[in-house]
Design a protein around this motif. Sequence first.
Motif, PDB file in Angstrom:
ATOM      1  N   SER A 164      34.599  25.501  30.967  1.00 21.90           N
ATOM      2  CA  SER A 164      33.409  24.827  31.476  1.00 21.90           C
ATOM      3  C   SER A 164      33.567  24.475  32.952  1.00 21.90           C
ATOM      4  CB  SER A 164      33.104  23.576  30.641  1.00 21.90           C
ATOM      5  OG  SER A 164      34.121  22.622  30.824  1.00 21.90           O
ATOM      6  N   SER A 165      34.771  24.161  33.395  1.00 23.02           N
ATOM      7  CA  SER A 165      34.977  23.848  34.814  1.00 23.02           C
ATOM      8  C   SER A 165      35.208  25.089  35.653  1.00 23.02           C
ATOM      9  CB  SER A 165      36.202  22.943  34.991  1.00 23.02           C
ATOM     10  OG  SER A 165      35.847  21.598  34.904  1.00 23.02           O
ATOM     11  N   LEU A 166      36.007  25.998  35.126  1.00 24.46           N
ATOM     12  CA  LEU A 166      36.492  27.113  35.954  1.00 24.46           C
ATOM     13  C   LEU A 166      35.661  28.370  35.768  1.00 24.46           C
ATOM     14  CD1 LEU A 166      40.290  26.578  35.228  1.00 24.46           C
ATOM     15  CD2 LEU A 166      39.157  26.076  37.375  1.00 24.46           C
ATOM     16  N   ASP A 167      34.577  28.263  35.036  1.00 23.33           N
ATOM     17  CA  ASP A 167      33.768  29.416  34.631  1.00 23.33           C
ATOM     18  C   ASP A 167      33.546  30.468  35.716  1.00 23.33           C
ATOM     19  OD1 ASP A 167      31.921  30.766  32.781  1.00 23.33           O
ATOM     20  OD2 ASP A 167      30.429  30.247  34.298  1.00 23.33           O
ATOM     21  N   ASN A 168      33.802  31.725  35.388  1.00 20.38           N
ATOM     22  CA  ASN A 168      33.403  32.863  36.213  1.00 20.38           C
ATOM     23  C   ASN A 168      33.414  34.114  35.332  1.00 20.38           C
ATOM     24  OD1 ASN A 168      36.089  34.150  36.334  1.00 20.38           O
ATOM     25  ND2 ASN A 168      36.639  32.382  37.607  1.00 20.38           N
ATOM     26  N   ALA A 169      32.911  35.205  35.884  1.00 21.84           N
ATOM     27  CA  ALA A 169      32.760  36.427  35.080  1.00 21.84           C
ATOM     28  C   ALA A 169      34.109  36.953  34.598  1.00 21.84           C
ATOM     29  CB  ALA A 169      32.035  37.497  35.893  1.00 21.84           C
ATOM     30  N   TYR A 170      35.156  36.729  35.364  1.00 27.65           N
ATOM     31  CA  TYR A 170      36.474  37.214  34.951  1.00 27.65           C
ATOM     32  C   TYR A 170      36.974  36.446  33.741  1.00 27.65           C
ATOM     33  CZ  TYR A 170      36.673  39.657  39.428  1.00 27.65           C
ATOM     34  OH  TYR A 170      36.428  40.474  40.492  1.00 27.65           O
ATOM     35  N   LEU A 171      36.924  35.110  33.837  1.00 25.21           N
ATOM     36  CA  LEU A 171      37.415  34.293  32.723  1.00 25.21           C
ATOM     37  C   LEU A 171      36.615  34.573  31.463  1.00 25.21           C
ATOM     38  CD1 LEU A 171      38.229  30.652  33.872  1.00 25.21           C
ATOM     39  CD2 LEU A 171      39.789  32.414  33.043  1.00 25.21           C
ATOM     40  N   ARG A 172      35.319  34.881  31.632  1.00 21.72           N
ATOM     41  CA  ARG A 172      34.462  35.110  30.477  1.00 21.72           C
ATOM     42  C   ARG A 172      34.867  36.367  29.703  1.00 21.72           C
ATOM     43  NH1 ARG A 172      29.470  34.970  33.528  1.00 21.72           N
ATOM     44  NH2 ARG A 172      30.143  33.170  34.756  1.00 21.72           N
ATOM     45  N   GLN A 173      35.697  37.212  30.284  1.00 26.07           N
ATOM     46  CA  GLN A 173      36.166  38.382  29.527  1.00 26.07           C
ATOM     47  C   GLN A 173      36.945  37.947  28.278  1.00 26.07           C
ATOM     48  OE1 GLN A 173      38.423  41.117  32.001  1.00 26.07           O
ATOM     49  NE2 GLN A 173      36.854  41.181  33.583  1.00 26.07           N
ATOM     50  N   MET A 174      37.581  36.786  28.344  1.00 29.15           N
ATOM     51  CA  MET A 174      38.340  36.233  27.219  1.00 29.15           C
ATOM     52  C   MET A 174      39.287  37.277  26.605  1.00 29.15           C
ATOM     53  SD  MET A 174      37.671  32.993  26.789  1.00 29.15           S
ATOM     54  CE  MET A 174      37.589  32.297  25.126  1.00 29.15           C
ATOM     55  N   ALA A 175      39.908  38.068  27.439  1.00 29.22           N
ATOM     56  CA  ALA A 175      40.812  39.113  26.957  1.00 29.22           C
ATOM     57  C   ALA A 175      42.258  38.672  27.164  1.00 29.22           C
ATOM     58  CB  ALA A 175      40.536  40.404  27.701  1.00 29.22           C
ATOM     59  N   ASP A 176      43.193  39.460  26.628  1.00 31.23           N
ATOM     60  CA  ASP A 176      44.606  39.145  26.821  1.00 31.23           C
ATOM     61  C   ASP A 176      44.981  39.213  28.288  1.00 31.23           C
ATOM     62  OD1 ASP A 176      45.474  38.657  24.148  1.00 31.23           O
ATOM     63  OD2 ASP A 176      45.232  40.786  23.753  1.00 31.23           O
ATOM     64  N   SER A 177      44.342  40.131  29.002  1.00 28.12           N
ATOM     65  CA  SER A 177      44.476  40.126  30.458  1.00 28.12           C
ATOM     66  C   SER A 177      43.106  40.425  31.042  1.00 28.12           C
ATOM     67  CB  SER A 177      45.537  41.120  30.931  1.00 28.12           C
ATOM     68  OG  SER A 177      45.144  42.436  30.667  1.00 28.12           O
ATOM     69  N   THR A 178      42.934  40.057  32.280  1.00 26.38           N
ATOM     70  CA  THR A 178      41.623  40.138  32.917  1.00 26.38           C
ATOM     71  C   THR A 178      41.553  41.386  33.775  1.00 26.38           C
ATOM     72  OG1 THR A 178      41.513  37.751  32.945  1.00 26.38           O
ATOM     73  CG2 THR A 178      40.067  38.911  34.473  1.00 26.38           C
ATOM     74  N   VAL A 179      40.466  42.106  33.660  1.00 24.09           N
ATOM     75  CA  VAL A 179      40.317  43.351  34.412  1.00 24.09           C
ATOM     76  C   VAL A 179      39.529  43.082  35.693  1.00 24.09           C
ATOM     77  CG1 VAL A 179      39.288  45.650  34.399  1.00 24.09           C
ATOM     78  CG2 VAL A 179      40.486  44.787  32.371  1.00 24.09           C
ATOM     79  N   ILE A 180      40.085  43.536  36.796  1.00 27.36           N
ATOM     80  CA  ILE A 180      39.488  43.319  38.115  1.00 27.36           C
ATOM     81  C   ILE A 180      39.228  44.663  38.775  1.00 27.36           C
ATOM     82  CG2 ILE A 180      40.029  42.484  40.433  1.00 27.36           C
ATOM     83  CD1 ILE A 180      41.425  40.158  39.101  1.00 27.36           C
ATOM     84  N   GLU A 181      38.007  44.880  39.212  1.00 26.99           N
ATOM     85  CA  GLU A 181      37.636  46.126  39.886  1.00 26.99           C
ATOM     86  C   GLU A 181      37.950  45.990  41.365  1.00 26.99           C
ATOM     87  OE1 GLU A 181      35.347  48.570  38.454  1.00 26.99           O
ATOM     88  OE2 GLU A 181      34.781  47.550  36.596  1.00 26.99           O
ATOM     89  N   LEU A 182      38.647  46.952  41.893  1.00 25.44           N
ATOM     90  CA  LEU A 182      38.928  46.928  43.328  1.00 25.44           C
ATOM     91  C   LEU A 182      37.988  47.832  44.103  1.00 25.44           C
ATOM     92  CD1 LEU A 182      42.815  47.000  43.432  1.00 25.44           C
ATOM     93  CD2 LEU A 182      41.297  45.045  43.465  1.00 25.44           C
ATOM     94  N   THR A 183      37.013  48.405  43.421  1.00 22.42           N
ATOM     95  CA  THR A 183      36.202  49.449  44.064  1.00 22.42           C
ATOM     96  C   THR A 183      35.369  48.927  45.223  1.00 22.42           C
ATOM     97  OG1 THR A 183      34.797  49.130  42.158  1.00 22.42           O
ATOM     98  CG2 THR A 183      36.007  51.188  42.262  1.00 22.42           C
ATOM     99  N   ASP A 184      35.104  47.631  45.262  1.00 24.75           N
ATOM    100  CA  ASP A 184      34.311  47.094  46.367  1.00 24.75           C
ATOM    101  C   ASP A 184      35.146  46.890  47.624  1.00 24.75           C
ATOM    102  OD1 ASP A 184      32.178  47.092  44.728  1.00 24.75           O
ATOM    103  OD2 ASP A 184      32.303  44.967  44.225  1.00 24.75           O
ATOM    104  N   LEU A 185      36.447  47.051  47.482  1.00 23.85           N
ATOM    105  CA  LEU A 185      37.321  46.776  48.618  1.00 23.85           C
ATOM    106  C   LEU A 185      37.698  48.081  49.319  1.00 23.85           C
ATOM    107  CD1 LEU A 185      39.552  44.299  46.663  1.00 23.85           C
ATOM    108  CD2 LEU A 185      38.049  43.693  48.534  1.00 23.85           C
TER     109      LEU A 185
END
Lengths: 340, 340
Positions: B26-47
């Motif tokens: 509820s405090s730290l909410d973002n699209a990454y945390l919402r994945q609720m997976a064992d690890s979080t997937v981050i796209e680097l394609t915008d960089l």
Amino acid sequence: MENVIRMAHGAGGRMMNDLIRDVFASSLDNAYLRQMADSTVIELTDLPLADLQLALSTDSFTVSPLFFPGGDIGSLAIHGTVNDVAMSGARPLWLTAGFILEEGLEMDVLERVVCSMSEAARNSGVQVVAGDTKVVERGHGDGVYINTAGVGILREGVEIGPSRARPGDRVLISGALGDHGIAVLSKREGLTFETELLSDSAPLNGLVDVLLAAAPHTRCLRDATRGGLAAALNELAVASDVGVEIEEEAAPVRPAVAAACEMLGFDPLTVANEGKLVAFVPPEEAEVALEAMQSHPLGRGAAHIGLVTEEHAGMLLARTSIGGRRVVDMPLGELLPRIC
Amino acid sequence: MENVIRMAHGAGGRMMNDLIRDVFASSLDNAYLRQMADSTVIELTDLPLADLQLALSTDSFTVSPLFFPGGDIGSLAIHGTVNDVAMSGARPLWLTAGFILEEGLEMDVLERVVCSMSEAARNSGVQVVAGDTKVVERGHGDGVYINTAGVGILREGVEIGPSRARPGDRVLISGALGDHGIAVLSKREGLTFETELLSDSAPLNGLVDVLLAAAPHTRCLRDATRGGLAAALNELAVASDVGVEIEEEAAPVRPAVAAACEMLGFDPLTVANEGKLVAFVPPEEAEVALEAMQSHPLGRGAAHIGLVTEEHAGMLLARTSIGGRRVVDMPLGELLPRIC
């Protein structure tokens, strides 16, 4: 002077630097750690960069006792994070390690833990690339707590995630349930079994490699750690908004674990594992996925235990040997504390 | 029922999931945390991917007390890792957070800590993308310990590292020394000062942006945390195999910190900071670097305090006001435990 951890070992000065050099760097040595910088720089240029995706995870380890049959907090801290990264379909490559040491910890205990980490990292194909050490006063810790965070690179084309399960998917488990939880508990409580029971703590990234080569459309992967298979399957059922139905008899459990669970009133479905994964695989790939897992040393006991259904979304049902069905709830949580 | 942390909150079941949802997500909410997976997937394609380099760091926080003038363990855990990543010349982007909670911790204390983390992450321009929670029995922790690991992306063309100092480089410090250490100590020991003294805990990535835009050939950056400026400069002198010579009088110290150090027998050069960096800059960029730092709110008190020499390699010398020179050793370490 006793060879133990003192408060000064965490205070950023000469004693801390000596500890880092003599205990941590000597075991975990690699070119990244040798940078000795505030953060470690990693070149990605050797990797294929198209559509690059990172997988990140973190896990703190507070297992008690520090050493248990089949493992210890050091190897567990490597395996746990390697597995979390692998469960997103990524190849784990780099780990960070943060230590919270208790004043008075014997130096040789710490050395054994770090050596075990080093060996586990080598066996898992990952490198510990950054570290940190803090010391807390006697009575404010429990020997060693370790946090590991992991970074992996996603395979191209693989799409795995907790919300990707579809009705009809087959549910596969990589081997027998409950070994880790019962092994740690037996050591802690002084229980003995006729046959020695070892934790299944192991790195699952190699098994995932083999599984995904055979079944590239695998939908979900989860390692069945705290809360056991019951927690893993409940979480996937909720995340994918599907039902999961398993044959209770099909889930492999060693006789010693079954006996201990019977005696202690535990359900093996809720006991922690540290080297077992559950995979949801589309039906057309289920057979090859199972064979691939069984061909790997860590998947020899793999079994097909159930399937994903459209009905009873968000729930886990187990069919019992006498033909009934029971709802297996998300465990509340108090079963086995300090197991990882 | 008391609203406190119980062992079950760390046991992987329903109570843990409720805690994650109600307090952390509820405090730290973002699209990454919402994945609720064992690890979080981050796209680097915008960089921009050319010559992509990652910076990784980890830091555990065990500061006592949890709340101190000018900060708390939550904001400190964000700033500390943001700063470690920034010191390699990288832009910190993603953090993981691992919590070790003590049974009996009041839930509202945890909520305050997590809210503070959330605010600090927002102010630092980073996201907490993965988390973990463990609970240890009463008496085996100290309320909350937090580990944060950080991932950043290196700027193209910037080459910063602890071994890159060259004779002739100027030594710049971003502001007054010792505020964090003395603020925490004052709270812990019940000391009061005429003027309130606040920790300098702050994210330095914005200051680094400004500094590197003005002085792109900056050689070394280090935040002067545990062990203070003395530890940071000794480490850089050793890593670069150069001498470092500073004017003792040129290093800014607030009157309250100076008075406290005088009273307690501390050297302000060895007291911890959590929002101050030292930069080694080639002489031709020193002036613009100093001006750039002074133009930033976190560098207003920046000062030129010394230079890098070929002589006395591996050592830090301080010139005193009466014209003498003294060797400032790496502090042994026992000065101020549990400061971060």
